[in-house]
Structures are given as C-alpha cells and as structure tokens.
Scaffold this motif. Structure first.
Motif, PDB file in Angstrom:
ATOM      1  N   GLY A  37       0.844  -1.188  -0.091  1.00 17.05           N
ATOM      2  CA  GLY A  37       0.013  -0.018  -0.113  1.00 17.05           C
ATOM      3  C   GLY A  37       0.819   1.178   0.077  1.00 17.05           C
ATOM      4  N   TRP A  38       0.519   2.257  -0.620  1.00 16.34           N
ATOM      5  CA  TRP A  38       1.081   3.540  -0.667  1.00 16.34           C
ATOM      6  C   TRP A  38       0.089   4.529  -0.106  1.00 16.34           C
ATOM      7  CZ3 TRP A  38       1.460   0.280  -4.861  1.00 16.34           C
ATOM      8  CH2 TRP A  38       2.555  -0.097  -5.178  1.00 16.34           C
ATOM      9  N   PRO A  39       0.642   5.563   0.620  1.00 18.56           N
ATOM     10  CA  PRO A  39      -0.277   6.599   1.408  1.00 18.56           C
ATOM     11  C   PRO A  39      -0.900   7.368   0.325  1.00 18.56           C
ATOM     12  CG  PRO A  39       1.832   6.250   2.235  1.00 18.56           C
ATOM     13  CD  PRO A  39       1.961   5.602   1.112  1.00 18.56           C
ATOM     14  N   VAL A  40      -2.177   7.675   0.782  1.00 15.27           N
ATOM     15  CA  VAL A  40      -3.223   8.092  -0.532  1.00 15.27           C
ATOM     16  C   VAL A  40      -2.793   9.490  -0.598  1.00 15.27           C
ATOM     17  CG1 VAL A  40      -5.146   6.467  -0.527  1.00 15.27           C
ATOM     18  CG2 VAL A  40      -4.876   8.198   1.318  1.00 15.27           C
ATOM     19  N   ASP A  41      -2.470  10.072   0.581  1.00 12.72           N
ATOM     20  CA  ASP A  41      -1.891  11.671   0.319  1.00 12.72           C
ATOM     21  C   ASP A  41      -0.905  11.917   1.373  1.00 12.72           C
ATOM     22  OD1 ASP A  41      -3.317  11.654   2.859  1.00 12.72           O
ATOM     23  OD2 ASP A  41      -5.208  12.270   1.951  1.00 12.72           O
ATOM     24  N   MET A  42      -0.511  13.521   1.337  1.00  9.75           N
ATOM     25  CA  MET A  42       0.342  13.751   2.097  1.00  9.75           C
ATOM     26  C   MET A  42       0.223  13.539   3.502  1.00  9.75           C
ATOM     27  SD  MET A  42       2.946  14.650   0.656  1.00  9.75           S
ATOM     28  CE  MET A  42       3.849  15.306   1.899  1.00  9.75           C
ATOM     29  N   VAL A  43      -1.024  13.735   3.997  1.00  5.70           N
ATOM     30  CA  VAL A  43      -1.321  13.376   5.488  1.00  5.70           C
ATOM     31  C   VAL A  43      -1.019  11.976   5.937  1.00  5.70           C
ATOM     32  CG1 VAL A  43      -3.019  13.536   7.130  1.00  5.70           C
ATOM     33  CG2 VAL A  43      -3.233  15.126   5.335  1.00  5.70           C
ATOM     34  N   ALA A  44      -1.663  11.294   5.073  1.00  7.26           N
ATOM     35  CA  ALA A  44      -1.429   9.736   5.199  1.00  7.26           C
ATOM     36  C   ALA A  44       0.231   9.565   5.359  1.00  7.26           C
ATOM     37  CB  ALA A  44      -2.020   9.070   4.183  1.00  7.26           C
ATOM     38  N   LYS A  45       1.014   9.900   4.340  1.00  6.79           N
ATOM     39  CA  LYS A  45       2.282   9.682   4.318  1.00  6.79           C
ATOM     40  C   LYS A  45       2.980  10.215   5.569  1.00  6.79           C
ATOM     41  CE  LYS A  45       5.178  10.064   0.353  1.00  6.79           C
ATOM     42  NZ  LYS A  45       5.197  10.567  -0.945  1.00  6.79           N
ATOM     43  N   LYS A  46       2.613  11.502   6.135  1.00  7.72           N
ATOM     44  CA  LYS A  46       3.232  11.909   7.326  1.00  7.72           C
ATOM     45  C   LYS A  46       2.732  11.241   8.538  1.00  7.72           C
ATOM     46  CE  LYS A  46       4.216  16.809   6.922  1.00  7.72           C
ATOM     47  NZ  LYS A  46       3.466  17.753   6.182  1.00  7.72           N
ATOM     48  N   VAL A  47       1.469  10.648   8.677  1.00  4.81           N
ATOM     49  CA  VAL A  47       1.026  10.019   9.718  1.00  4.81           C
ATOM     50  C   VAL A  47       1.950   8.503   9.661  1.00  4.81           C
ATOM     51  CG1 VAL A  47      -0.840   8.519  10.668  1.00  4.81           C
ATOM     52  CG2 VAL A  47      -1.181  10.979   9.830  1.00  4.81           C
ATOM     53  N   LEU A  48       2.140   7.698   8.510  1.00  5.33           N
ATOM     54  CA  LEU A  48       2.639   6.673   8.357  1.00  5.33           C
ATOM     55  C   LEU A  48       4.141   6.723   8.461  1.00  5.33           C
ATOM     56  CD1 LEU A  48      -0.073   5.337   5.640  1.00  5.33           C
ATOM     57  CD2 LEU A  48       0.307   4.514   8.271  1.00  5.33           C
ATOM     58  N   LYS A  49       4.846   7.718   7.933  1.00  4.71           N
ATOM     59  CA  LYS A  49       6.203   7.948   7.816  1.00  4.71           C
ATOM     60  C   LYS A  49       6.730   6.989   7.015  1.00  4.71           C
ATOM     61  CE  LYS A  49       6.725   9.732  12.547  1.00  4.71           C
ATOM     62  NZ  LYS A  49       5.476   8.914  13.268  1.00  4.71           N
ATOM     63  N   ARG A  50       6.083   6.642   6.086  1.00  4.70           N
ATOM     64  CA  ARG A  50       6.603   5.573   5.042  1.00  4.70           C
ATOM     65  C   ARG A  50       6.290   5.871   3.739  1.00  4.70           C
ATOM     66  NH1 ARG A  50       7.084   0.734   7.448  1.00  4.70           N
ATOM     67  NH2 ARG A  50       6.052   1.640   9.094  1.00  4.70           N
ATOM     68  N   ALA A  51       6.985   5.546   2.783  1.00  4.36           N
ATOM     69  CA  ALA A  51       6.568   5.963   1.193  1.00  4.36           C
ATOM     70  C   ALA A  51       5.708   4.730   0.747  1.00  4.36           C
ATOM     71  CB  ALA A  51       7.765   5.599   0.595  1.00  4.36           C
ATOM     72  N   VAL A  52       6.029   3.342   1.516  1.00  9.09           N
ATOM     73  CA  VAL A  52       5.279   2.149   1.089  1.00  9.09           C
ATOM     74  C   VAL A  52       5.080   1.375   2.260  1.00  9.09           C
ATOM     75  CG1 VAL A  52       7.138   1.302   0.059  1.00  9.09           C
ATOM     76  CG2 VAL A  52       5.138   0.354  -0.571  1.00  9.09           C
ATOM     77  N   LEU A  53       4.018   0.577   2.279  1.00  4.45           N
ATOM     78  CA  LEU A  53       4.026  -0.277   3.539  1.00  4.45           C
ATOM     79  C   LEU A  53       3.398  -1.622   2.834  1.00  4.45           C
ATOM     80  CD1 LEU A  53       3.041   2.586   4.988  1.00  4.45           C
ATOM     81  CD2 LEU A  53       1.860   1.135   6.462  1.00  4.45           C
ATOM     82  N   ILE A  54       4.119  -2.646   3.468  1.00  2.00           N
ATOM     83  CA  ILE A  54       4.007  -4.119   2.928  1.00  2.00           C
ATOM     84  C   ILE A  54       3.532  -4.960   4.177  1.00  2.00           C
ATOM     85  CG2 ILE A  54       5.180  -5.920   2.285  1.00  2.00           C
ATOM     86  CD1 ILE A  54       6.964  -3.776   0.748  1.00  2.00           C
ATOM     87  N   GLY A  55       2.526  -6.012   3.834  1.00  2.00           N
ATOM     88  CA  GLY A  55       2.223  -7.050   4.419  1.00  2.00           C
ATOM     89  C   GLY A  55       0.881  -6.765   5.358  1.00  2.00           C
ATOM     90  N   HIS A  56       1.169  -7.121   6.706  1.00  7.36           N
ATOM     91  CA  HIS A  56       0.117  -6.892   7.603  1.00  7.36           C
ATOM     92  C   HIS A  56      -0.288  -5.513   8.067  1.00  7.36           C
ATOM     93  CE1 HIS A  56      -2.302  -7.958  11.024  1.00  7.36           C
ATOM     94  NE2 HIS A  56      -1.672  -7.007  11.589  1.00  7.36           N
ATOM     95  N   GLU A  57       1.100  -4.646   8.094  1.00  8.05           N
ATOM     96  CA  GLU A  57       1.284  -3.389   8.228  1.00  8.05           C
ATOM     97  C   GLU A  57       0.165  -2.555   7.458  1.00  8.05           C
ATOM     98  OE1 GLU A  57       4.844  -0.640  10.021  1.00  8.05           O
ATOM     99  OE2 GLU A  57       5.160  -1.653   7.927  1.00  8.05           O
ATOM    100  N   ALA A  58       0.255  -3.155   6.005  1.00  7.96           N
ATOM    101  CA  ALA A  58      -0.379  -2.359   4.865  1.00  7.96           C
ATOM    102  C   ALA A  58      -1.846  -2.653   5.409  1.00  7.96           C
ATOM    103  CB  ALA A  58      -0.149  -2.950   3.680  1.00  7.96           C
ATOM    104  N   LEU A  59      -2.064  -3.841   5.471  1.00  8.33           N
ATOM    105  CA  LEU A  59      -3.533  -4.444   5.796  1.00  8.33           C
ATOM    106  C   LEU A  59      -4.211  -3.548   7.032  1.00  8.33           C
ATOM    107  CD1 LEU A  59      -5.212  -6.011   4.336  1.00  8.33           C
ATOM    108  CD2 LEU A  59      -4.602  -8.088   5.743  1.00  8.33           C
TER     109      LEU A  59
END
Ligand SMILES: Nc1ncnc2c1ncn2[C@@H]1O[C@H](COP(=O)(O)OP(=O)(O)O)[C@@H](O)[C@H]1O
Ligand SMILES: [Mg+2]
Ligand SMILES: [Zn+2]
Lengths: 342, 353
Positions: A37-59
C-alpha cells in the motif's frame, strides 16, 4: 570474474495471491501477506512515515492507503503499473527480510514460484516486472515448487488451494506442460464470498466485513459433519451478537469440493492407465485452503468413483513452496544460473 | 536415489529452458480471431509486428509456404555452431532492452493485421520420410555385450523403410549400411533430399541404473542461435523497426511452425511406441516427449524427432532387443506413429492410407 569470490545467496520465494514466503540458503525464513500500500495523500504519508507499506502493516492501515494485492486472481494485471510496482516492492521486502545484499556486493539467485495462471498467461510480463531486483532469476509455477520441495516428482497430484486460485499439477517426472496442469478460481477468496453471501442472507441486519468473514473461516472452517456449532460475533443494530453460522460455513467450504473432484478426475484420466492408481494414491493437498478440516477426506471420497485413492493434507504448508524454490535454486547448476540473468 | 536425481535433473533443466525461452522473447500464445478464422500467435509477435506491409508479406508467405530469408538461415546454420547458448542469451536480453521503450498498444497493433499464420495453409503434408539410424561405423553407440546400438538402429530402420515404402511413402535413409556418418552430413542428406519429416532412431542407456527402462522421444527445443541473435542485436539499434526485427520475426515463426510440427510428430511416435510396446514389455516406462537441441535436429529443416526406442542398459530389454520379433514390434510402432502424424497432416488421400 569477481562474482565468483562473492557470496551467493540462494532464495526460494512463493509469491502467493494472499501470502508470500521466502526461504533463504542462510537459513532465514519469512512470510508476509501479499499486500502493498502507498499512502493516499500527504497527510497519510506524514502519519505513516513511510513511502510504502507491506504485508500486515499495509492491511491494518488500509484506510490510509492505496492498497494492492498484485496477484489477486492469480494473475498480474498487464498494464497496471501499480501492480507491477507492488510485486517489485514485495520481492524487495522479502529479500531485505532475509538479509540479501541489494547493494551489489553479493549475488542473489532467486527461484520465484507464482500462481500457475500467471505463469501461463504473463510469463514475460512477470519476468520484466521482476527485473533488476536479483542477479539471477528463475520463475516457476508455485505447485511445481511445492512438488519439488516434497520430492513428489513422479506419479503424484498436487492440489494447491490458495486464496485466489486452486492449482492442480500432475507430476510425471517431467517439467509440467499445459496438459499436466489446471487452475480453478474456486479457492479461499471464493469461500469467503460464499460465506459472506450466506451469512448476509440469514442475518440481514448483521454488519461485518470480508476480513471478519475470512477470520471466521480460518478459525472454524470444515467440510462434512460439524464437530460442534460455529458461533461468531458481529454487531446487529449496534449490539454485539452471537451468530450461529454452522450451516453457512459448511456450505461455503463444501463449494470447493465438487469442482476440485471433477478437475482431479479429469487430470488423472489423462495419465497413462498403468500409472493412474499410483497418482490416485498420491494426492497432496497444500496451500492455506488445504487446512480446511475434512476436505482431504471429501476429496478422497470423490476418488472412489474412479477406484479409490488417498489424499494427504500438508499440516504446515506455509513454507513448502518457498522451500521447494530454494531446493531448486540449489540444484540448478552454476552454468544454468549464469544464463538466467535478471 | 539415482532415479530421483535423474528426474530432478530433468525437472531443473525443464525449468531452466522454460525461463530461457521466456528471456528470448517467446511469449505465451494468444488465440486471435479475425474474419472468421482463428490462429494461435505468440504475444511477442504482436509487439513486434509494426506495419501492414509486414503483415501482407507474412500473409503471402503463409499461403505460398515460402519464407523470405530462409536461405540466409541455411547459410548461418552451416557456418556457425548453433550450440553455444550463452552469447545468444546475452544478446537476446540486449535486444529486448532496446525494444522495451517502444510505445506499443500491443493488442491494437495486432488487430490491424489480416489473417495471421495458419499452419494448415503451409504445405506440410508428408510424402518423403527421412530415416536416420543412429551411430554407425566407428561409432557403435551404446553397447551391451555383443549388442551394439548402431546395429539395432539399422535393423529397425530397414524394417521400417520397407513398411513405409509399401504404404506409399518416399523414403530416404541417411545410411543403409555400417558406416561412420557425422551428424551434419545426416542433416545435409535430409535437407538435400527435401524430406518432409526426419526420424532419427536411437537406443538409450541409463548410466548407473539397470533397473529402469523407458522410451522417450525428442524434438528440437528453442535454439540459441548466436549468429541470428548477433545479427538482430547489431541491427536493432535506435528505436525504429529494422530489417533485423523483420528477419527475426519471420525466422521465429518459421522455427515455431517447425517446432510445433516436430512436437506433434514426436507425440504421435511416442504415443504409439510406448502404447504398443508396453503390451509386450510391461515394465516399460513412458518418459514422454522432450525438447533438446540435438545437432541433427537443429540442422535439419523439416519437422524432426529423435526417438530413444529402447534401453540397452536394462538386461531384460537387452534380451528382447536380441530378438527380431521385438525389433519388428518397434518398427511397427514407429510406422504407426508416422502414419498417425501423416494422417493429421492430411496427406493420406494421395497415399491411400
Ligand atoms: N485454517 C484455515 N482454514 C481455511 N482456510 C484457510 C486456513 N488458513 C488459511 N486459509 C485460507 O487459505 C488462503 C491462503 O492460502 P495460501 O496458500 O497462503 O494462498 P496464496 O498462496 O494464494 O497466497 C486464504 O484464502 C486463507 O483464508
Ligand atoms: Mg500459494
Ligand atoms: Zn544414440
């Protein structure tokens, strides 16, 4: 030249429709859910602190993500850049987990098992999609990797029930051809859909998601006579309520049986007559769907129509495919590996 | 254990060649329908097929059965060794790199084309059969006591030749006596006499395993022709389509048709061989149809197979091979296989089979 003194890391990877596993020659093993999963917007990116999430974390962060399950129906959708990127991320992630050097200081050779349908229809696309991540790459069909890992290479039938697809392969001592293989989309996801529909029909006011349904299934699935009632909880008009879904669970799981039996019989009938009995007695059920209690017996009963047989379910199927891939990687001679540049 | 390893080796090499094929650009087949006719075509070719000029040439080729550049191919075959895989693989990868950035709505490009290759339009009916008895002269082949592979293969072929001629086929043989004959010369004989199919008969020997016996039939696998690839790579610079693309395309289709035909022939022969012989030799295993780049298969220009009709390393089988009766049974089965293939190819009417 320099490559020879470098350390070679062999890995076997099972790129599944729902889970992906890796087994490496350094002894490391990991499994992740095949979600990227990729953060949908800048806010999500800031919250998740990651450019891409994988596996359980993404889910678990899916509400903030553009979520991809790249091989969802057993295929890599051609033309979907996001899905291609998702497979690449998945592969990179798995390699990092086992400590593969991605900086060019070591050589990584990977055997990647993919759903049989993907290999059949988008071999080349897949190969291009996985370019440049490892040094040498061999792509095989996942049920073949399973057979190789089990050394069930002759007179056996592997049925790999995954999430998106059920893959059948008859092993007859040769690299499987078209006629040795079948793929059905009656698999784990299909059971989830059936169960969802059935429960919705019976409890129209209950609120639940497909993720909840999957959990129920993984906990309580069965085929044949129930061992006891299956009770799950879901909110009904806001109130957590016990729901008896015994009948629905059975019906949803048993929806796998008839098509599987039919396919099994069809494949066995194509085997040379003198070997059919051997194959009938050497049916191996693998994949997460193979864990459904009673399924092996139901398939065995199906074989009675053609003289009987034996169906064995693998108890711990998670790493069978990736282990098989690793064995393949180790068995392939260096001279072959050198040709399989990625 | 020995057998397990043998099977493993076979599987590994199967997986490897499948991947090499993919790397060389052999995409999956797609069924295309167009103006009421349909044909299978490799997805790769859809990417490569650029203009209708090309298409119409292909169409003409398909109808006449003539392929431009086939003569070039012949020339490259006789000059270079077609058996060095690595440089070919490298240049195939390079070629793909060059081809990658092309903006191509692939499906669309293809649907602009007229009817693609239809195998039935090529005149592939079987009139002349080339029989090749493996080994000979100073090369005995596999040996078991007094039994020599070269003698067995010749004896089987003499029987087979007789039957085929009776059935109305033209038959050419690469050797009719005990003589040394290089592989290239065998291929030359086949090519010069314009054979429709080429059948090479051999006897197997499984090192280290006397217990097993089986039958297998080979056809030509994807060849890594370094010359052809070099040519393609050097002429494929820049972004436009080049002569090399064109040539490789035709080349590929030519090779594919032949390969598919070879496979069909191999399957017909393997089926009859094993099916008939297992009745008199119940432990005979069916090892199926396999791809391999045997020189003699690479250099022949017609559908070509190599059948391993027996296993001399197995004592019981060796005893069977001593008898003219069993050798006749092998010849009978080969005959049936060839006829079955010829039937499918539609040549039966003329020969009254
Ligand atoms: N105990 C279980 N009972 C029933 N289904 C299960 C169980 N465990 C996993 N599954 C299902 O198996 C599927 C995943 O199997 P897996 O072999 O990992 O799939 P894939 O290879 O396609 O990723 C999912 O549909 C999952 O819900
Ligand atoms: Mg799987
Ligand atoms: Zn020989």
């Amino acid at each position: 030249m320099g490559k020879e003194v470098q350390q070679v890391l062999n890995v076997g990877i099972d790129l599944g429709t729902s889970r992906s596993a890796i087994s490496a020659s350094n002894g490391e093993k990991f499994v992740v859910e095949s979600f990227v999963g990729w953060p949908v917007d800048m806010v999500a990116k800031k919250v998740l602190k990651r450019a891409v999430l994988i596996g359980h974390e993404a889910l678990s962060n899916r509400s903030m993500l553009d979520l991809h399950r790249p091989l969802e129906r057993g295929l890599l959708k051609e033309g979907s850049e996001k899905d291609v990127e998702a497979v690449r991320e998945l592969l990179r992630h798995l390699l990092t987990l086992v400590g593969a050097k991605v900086d060019g200081t070591g050589t990584t050779r990977a055997v990647v098992g993919v759903p049989a349908a993907a290999l059949r229809t988008n071999k080349q696309y897949l190969r291009n999609a996985l370019k440049g991540i490892v040094d040498n790459l061999m792509i095989v069909s996942e049920p073949f990797a399973v057979a190789y890992g089990l050394e069930a290479l002759l007179h056996s039938l592997i049925i790999d029930i995954g999430a998106g697809t059920t893959d059948f392969v008859v092993m007859r001592g040769r690299y499987p051809t078209e006629e040795d293989q079948r793929t059905l989309t009656n698999a784990g996801d299909f059971v989830d859909e059936q169960l969802m529909k059935l429960v919705q029909t019976r409890y129209p006011d209950a609120v639940f998601t497909v993720y909840m349904v999957r959990e129920w299934k993984e906990k309580h699935s069965f085929v044949g006579n129930p061992k006891g009632p299956v009770i799950v909880q879901a909110p009904v008009r806001g109130v957590p309520t016990d729901l008896d879904i015994t009948i629905e669970m059975r019906a949803a799981c048993e929806a796998l049986v008839a098509p599987a039996v039919e396919t099994m019989i069809d494949l066995i009938s194509k085997v040379e007559p003198e070997f059919q009995e051997k194959v009938r007695n050497n049916v191996i059920l693998s994949g997460g769907g193979g864990l459904i209690p009673g399924l092996a017996e139901a398939l065995k009963k199906g074989l009675d129509q053609i003289g009987g047989g034996h169906v064995r379910a693998l108890e711990d199927p998670v790493f069978i495919g990736s282990d098989g891939g690793l064995l393949l990687a180790q068995d392939a001679p260096d001279s072959d590996w050198e040709k399989l540049t990625a | 254990m020995g057998k397990l390893n043998r099977v493993k080796r076979r599987l590994v090499s199967g997986a490897v060649s499948d991947n090499l094929e993919t790397m060389r650009g052999f995409g999956p087949w797609t069924l295309q329908r167009r103006r009421g006719s349909e044909a299978w075509i490799r997805r790769t070719y859809m990417v490569l097929l650029p203009v209708s000029l090309l298409a119409s040439t292909l169409l003409v080729s398909a109808v006449t059965g003539e392929f431009p550049f086939v003569d070039d191919r012949r020339a490259t075959m006789s000059v270079g060794s077609p058996m060095q895989p690595s440089p070919a693989v490298v240049s195939a990868v390079d070629a793909k790199k060059n081809a990658a950035p092309r903006p191509s709505p692939t499906e669309k490009v293809f649907t602009e084309l007229p009817v693609p290759i239809d195998v039935a339009a090529l005149d592939l009916s079987v009139r002349r059969v080339i029989l090749d008895a493996g080994h000979g002269g100073s090369d005995p082949g596999t040996v078991s006591g007094p039994l020599l592979e070269k003698d067995i293969t010749l004896d089987i072929n003499v029987r087979l030749e007789r039957m085929l001629k009776q059935a109305g086929f033209d038959v050419e043989v690469t050797r009719h006596d005990d003589r040394t004959l290089p592989l290239r010369q065998r291929a030359n004989i086949a090519n010069d006499s314009s054979g429709d199919i080429f059948v090479s008969v051999h006897v197997n020997s499984i090192r280290g395993s006397h217990a097993i016996r089986g039958i297998e039939t080979y056809y030509l696998g994807p060849t890594d022709d370094p010359i052809l690839n070099e040519l393609a790579a050097s002429e494929n610079r820049g972004s436009g389509y080049t002569l090399a693309d064109y040539r490789r395309l035709l080349e590929g289709i030519y090779a594919d048709v032949r390969q598919d035909e070879s496979r069909a022939l191999a399957e017909a022969i393997q089926k009859n061989l094993h099916g008939d012989l297992v009745a008199v030799n119940p432990s005979l295993e069916n090892w199926g149809v396999r791809k391999a780049p045997f020189v003699v298969l690479v250099a022949t220009e017609m559908p070509a197979i190599l059948a391993e009709v027996a296993c001399l390393s197995n004592q019981e089988e060796a005893r069977l091979l001593e008898t003219g009766k069993y050798r006749q049974q092998i010849a009978d089965a080969l005959f049936k296989g060839i006829v079955a293939y010829a039937r499918v190819r539609g040549g039966e009417a003329e020969k009254g089979i």
